[in-house]
Design a protein around this motif. Sequence first.
Motif, PDB file in Angstrom:
ATOM      1  N   GLY A  92      -1.145   6.547 -10.278  1.00 49.26           N
ATOM      2  CA  GLY A  92       0.078   6.411  -9.501  1.00 49.26           C
ATOM      3  C   GLY A  92       1.053   5.432 -10.123  1.00 49.26           C
ATOM      4  N   TYR A  93       0.514   4.347 -10.686  1.00 47.58           N
ATOM      5  CA  TYR A  93       1.371   3.344 -11.325  1.00 47.58           C
ATOM      6  C   TYR A  93       2.113   3.935 -12.516  1.00 47.58           C
ATOM      7  N   PHE A  94       1.370   4.509 -13.473  1.00 46.93           N
ATOM      8  CA  PHE A  94       2.021   5.009 -14.684  1.00 46.93           C
ATOM      9  C   PHE A  94       2.935   6.191 -14.383  1.00 46.93           C
TER      10      PHE A  94
ATOM     11  N   ARG B 207      -5.779   7.579 -19.714  1.00 51.24           N
ATOM     12  CA  ARG B 207      -6.601   8.016 -18.580  1.00 51.24           C
ATOM     13  C   ARG B 207      -5.737   8.547 -17.441  1.00 51.24           C
ATOM     14  N   ALA B 208      -4.441   8.247 -17.485  1.00 52.49           N
ATOM     15  CA  ALA B 208      -3.520   8.701 -16.439  1.00 52.49           C
ATOM     16  C   ALA B 208      -2.593   9.811 -16.901  1.00 52.49           C
ATOM     17  N   LEU B 209      -2.185   9.753 -18.158  1.00 49.39           N
ATOM     18  CA  LEU B 209      -1.198  10.695 -18.691  1.00 49.39           C
ATOM     19  C   LEU B 209      -1.781  11.461 -19.867  1.00 49.39           C
ATOM     20  N   PRO B 210      -1.484  12.737 -19.975  1.00 51.97           N
ATOM     21  CA  PRO B 210      -0.537  13.526 -19.177  1.00 51.97           C
ATOM     22  C   PRO B 210      -1.141  14.197 -17.956  1.00 51.97           C
ATOM     23  N   ASP B 211      -2.402  13.883 -17.620  1.00 51.41           N
ATOM     24  CA  ASP B 211      -3.068  14.578 -16.506  1.00 51.41           C
ATOM     25  C   ASP B 211      -2.269  14.507 -15.209  1.00 51.41           C
ATOM     26  N   ALA B 212      -1.552  13.388 -15.005  1.00 54.36           N
ATOM     27  CA  ALA B 212      -0.798  13.224 -13.757  1.00 54.36           C
ATOM     28  C   ALA B 212       0.174  14.369 -13.535  1.00 54.36           C
ATOM     29  N   TRP B 213       0.784  14.862 -14.622  1.00 54.38           N
ATOM     30  CA  TRP B 213       1.836  15.872 -14.463  1.00 54.38           C
ATOM     31  C   TRP B 213       1.275  17.245 -14.106  1.00 54.38           C
TER      32      TRP B 213
ATOM     33  N   PRO C 189       0.792  -1.237   0.000  1.00 56.60           N
ATOM     34  CA  PRO C 189       0.000   0.000   0.000  1.00 56.60           C
ATOM     35  C   PRO C 189       0.820   1.281   0.000  1.00 56.60           C
ATOM     36  N   GLU C 190       2.052   1.242   0.469  1.00 57.56           N
ATOM     37  CA  GLU C 190       2.807   2.480   0.650  1.00 57.56           C
ATOM     38  C   GLU C 190       2.964   3.310  -0.636  1.00 57.56           C
ATOM     39  N   PRO C 191       3.314   2.719  -1.789  1.00 49.70           N
ATOM     40  CA  PRO C 191       3.455   3.548  -3.000  1.00 49.70           C
ATOM     41  C   PRO C 191       2.153   4.222  -3.426  1.00 49.70           C
ATOM     42  N   ALA C 192       1.034   3.506  -3.334  1.00 51.55           N
ATOM     43  CA  ALA C 192      -0.253   4.112  -3.698  1.00 51.55           C
ATOM     44  C   ALA C 192      -0.615   5.237  -2.739  1.00 51.55           C
ATOM     45  N   GLU C 193      -0.340   5.039  -1.464  1.00 48.01           N
ATOM     46  CA  GLU C 193      -0.628   6.090  -0.485  1.00 48.01           C
ATOM     47  C   GLU C 193       0.236   7.316  -0.746  1.00 48.01           C
ATOM     48  N   ALA C 194       1.496   7.102  -1.125  1.00 48.08           N
ATOM     49  CA  ALA C 194       2.389   8.215  -1.416  1.00 48.08           C
ATOM     50  C   ALA C 194       1.915   8.981  -2.646  1.00 48.08           C
ATOM     51  N   ALA C 195       1.450   8.242  -3.663  1.00 43.30           N
ATOM     52  CA  ALA C 195       0.934   8.900  -4.868  1.00 43.30           C
ATOM     53  C   ALA C 195      -0.264   9.775  -4.536  1.00 43.30           C
ATOM     54  N   ALA C 196      -1.114   9.290  -3.657  1.00 41.80           N
ATOM     55  CA  ALA C 196      -2.299  10.066  -3.272  1.00 41.80           C
ATOM     56  C   ALA C 196      -1.909  11.333  -2.522  1.00 41.80           C
ATOM     57  N   THR C 197      -0.855  11.259  -1.729  1.00 39.50           N
ATOM     58  CA  THR C 197      -0.461  12.429  -0.951  1.00 39.50           C
ATOM     59  C   THR C 197       0.032  13.576  -1.835  1.00 39.50           C
ATOM     60  N   VAL C 198       0.526  13.271  -3.034  1.00 37.28           N
ATOM     61  CA  VAL C 198       0.989  14.342  -3.930  1.00 37.28           C
ATOM     62  C   VAL C 198      -0.086  14.723  -4.945  1.00 37.28           C
ATOM     63  N   GLY C 199      -1.303  14.154  -4.792  1.00 35.12           N
ATOM     64  CA  GLY C 199      -2.433  14.579  -5.592  1.00 35.12           C
ATOM     65  C   GLY C 199      -2.814  13.687  -6.743  1.00 35.12           C
ATOM     66  N   LEU C 200      -2.096  12.591  -6.952  1.00 40.46           N
ATOM     67  CA  LEU C 200      -2.445  11.693  -8.049  1.00 40.46           C
ATOM     68  C   LEU C 200      -3.740  10.968  -7.731  1.00 40.46           C
ATOM     69  N   ARG C 201      -4.564  10.765  -8.753  1.00 45.78           N
ATOM     70  CA  ARG C 201      -5.908  10.235  -8.552  1.00 45.78           C
ATOM     71  C   ARG C 201      -6.003   8.782  -9.014  1.00 45.78           C
ATOM     72  N   GLY C 202      -6.159   7.874  -8.070  1.00 50.49           N
ATOM     73  CA  GLY C 202      -6.374   6.475  -8.394  1.00 50.49           C
ATOM     74  C   GLY C 202      -5.076   5.692  -8.518  1.00 50.49           C
ATOM     75  N   TRP C 203      -5.213   4.367  -8.324  1.00 53.38           N
ATOM     76  CA  TRP C 203      -4.041   3.488  -8.308  1.00 53.38           C
ATOM     77  C   TRP C 203      -3.283   3.523  -9.620  1.00 53.38           C
ATOM     78  N   TRP C 204      -4.001   3.491 -10.741  1.00 52.26           N
ATOM     79  CA  TRP C 204      -3.324   3.386 -12.033  1.00 52.26           C
ATOM     80  C   TRP C 204      -2.621   4.675 -12.425  1.00 52.26           C
TER      81      TRP C 204
ATOM     82  N   ALA D  85       0.587  10.862 -23.488  1.00 57.11           N
ATOM     83  CA  ALA D  85      -0.071   9.557 -23.496  1.00 57.11           C
ATOM     84  C   ALA D  85       0.542   8.615 -24.524  1.00 57.11           C
ATOM     85  N   ALA D  86       0.842   9.122 -25.716  1.00 53.83           N
ATOM     86  CA  ALA D  86       1.382   8.261 -26.769  1.00 53.83           C
ATOM     87  C   ALA D  86       2.753   7.720 -26.385  1.00 53.83           C
ATOM     88  N   THR D  87       3.597   8.572 -25.819  1.00 49.89           N
ATOM     89  CA  THR D  87       4.921   8.120 -25.385  1.00 49.89           C
ATOM     90  C   THR D  87       4.790   7.147 -24.223  1.00 49.89           C
ATOM     91  N   GLY D  88       3.889   7.459 -23.296  1.00 50.42           N
ATOM     92  CA  GLY D  88       3.666   6.554 -22.174  1.00 50.42           C
ATOM     93  C   GLY D  88       3.188   5.196 -22.624  1.00 50.42           C
TER      94      GLY D  88
END
Length: 286
Positions: free
Chosen positions: A43-45, A74-80, A26-41, A57-60
Amino acid sequence: MGPSPTLARRFWEAIEPIHAVAYFTPEPAEAAATVGLRGWWMGYFAGRLAPVGAVDAATGAALSFAFSPAKVARALPDAWALADPGTVLATRLEAVRAAVARVLPPAGREELGLLVELLERAVAGCGFEGRALAAAWSRVPRPADLVGRLWLAATILREHRGDGHVVAVVHAGLTGIEAGLTHVATGNVSRELIQKSRGWTDAEWDEARRRLVARGLLDRDSRLTKTGGALRREIESATDRLAAGPVTTLGETGVEEAIRLATPISRHLVDTRVIPVPNPIGAPRP
């Protein structure tokens, strides 16, 4: 028949669960949430690709070959827009270090230090031509502590092998989804596990199956034909050949020692259910 247990494959099997702690704790997902990333995936990407930079998105999707481009988009580039790559990487490294430290079996510091030294020597033997993801991770500054160094070295080695696997799959004329279907057809992992985790729709899956049937690689029951089985074995053999650099650097004695030291750790991670088997990665209990 599965791939033969080459030294390169046994090395990967011994260290892959150490890297995979990042995905099943759980620690990596929790850390992603603390910096504002939305949802597990997201955080993964973002976490996996952060060393490359703020990719679109295309490069990712190109770097995350096995995944549906729609899932990546659905994750990139919104994460940045929520957290810059440097922040994502720093928080992920600290979270993974904490997770690995928590789940490691009791071990002597001397043996852990020896394993880290061997893995870092193996990293020095990696060539990064055509391996963008592994190259980016190789530029991440080495952590100060043994646990952080252990995870980073295991990560560089697995991304090096993973980039080589993508080269082998593309050379064989398969797309990411087609590679997933042939993986499922080996019987080592279920369609549900691969299709769901990689984000492919039923329509995409069925269309890819029809293409593979037309090529004579799958039969109408989605099983590997003789030709398909031979192609799958060649892909795995090529993956092992392309992962030979670290093995050559360590030599047989060094690799066997690394396997000896890493295997009890990885078995502990599987046996305590930190790392599930089967899993979408295809990593077995070593």
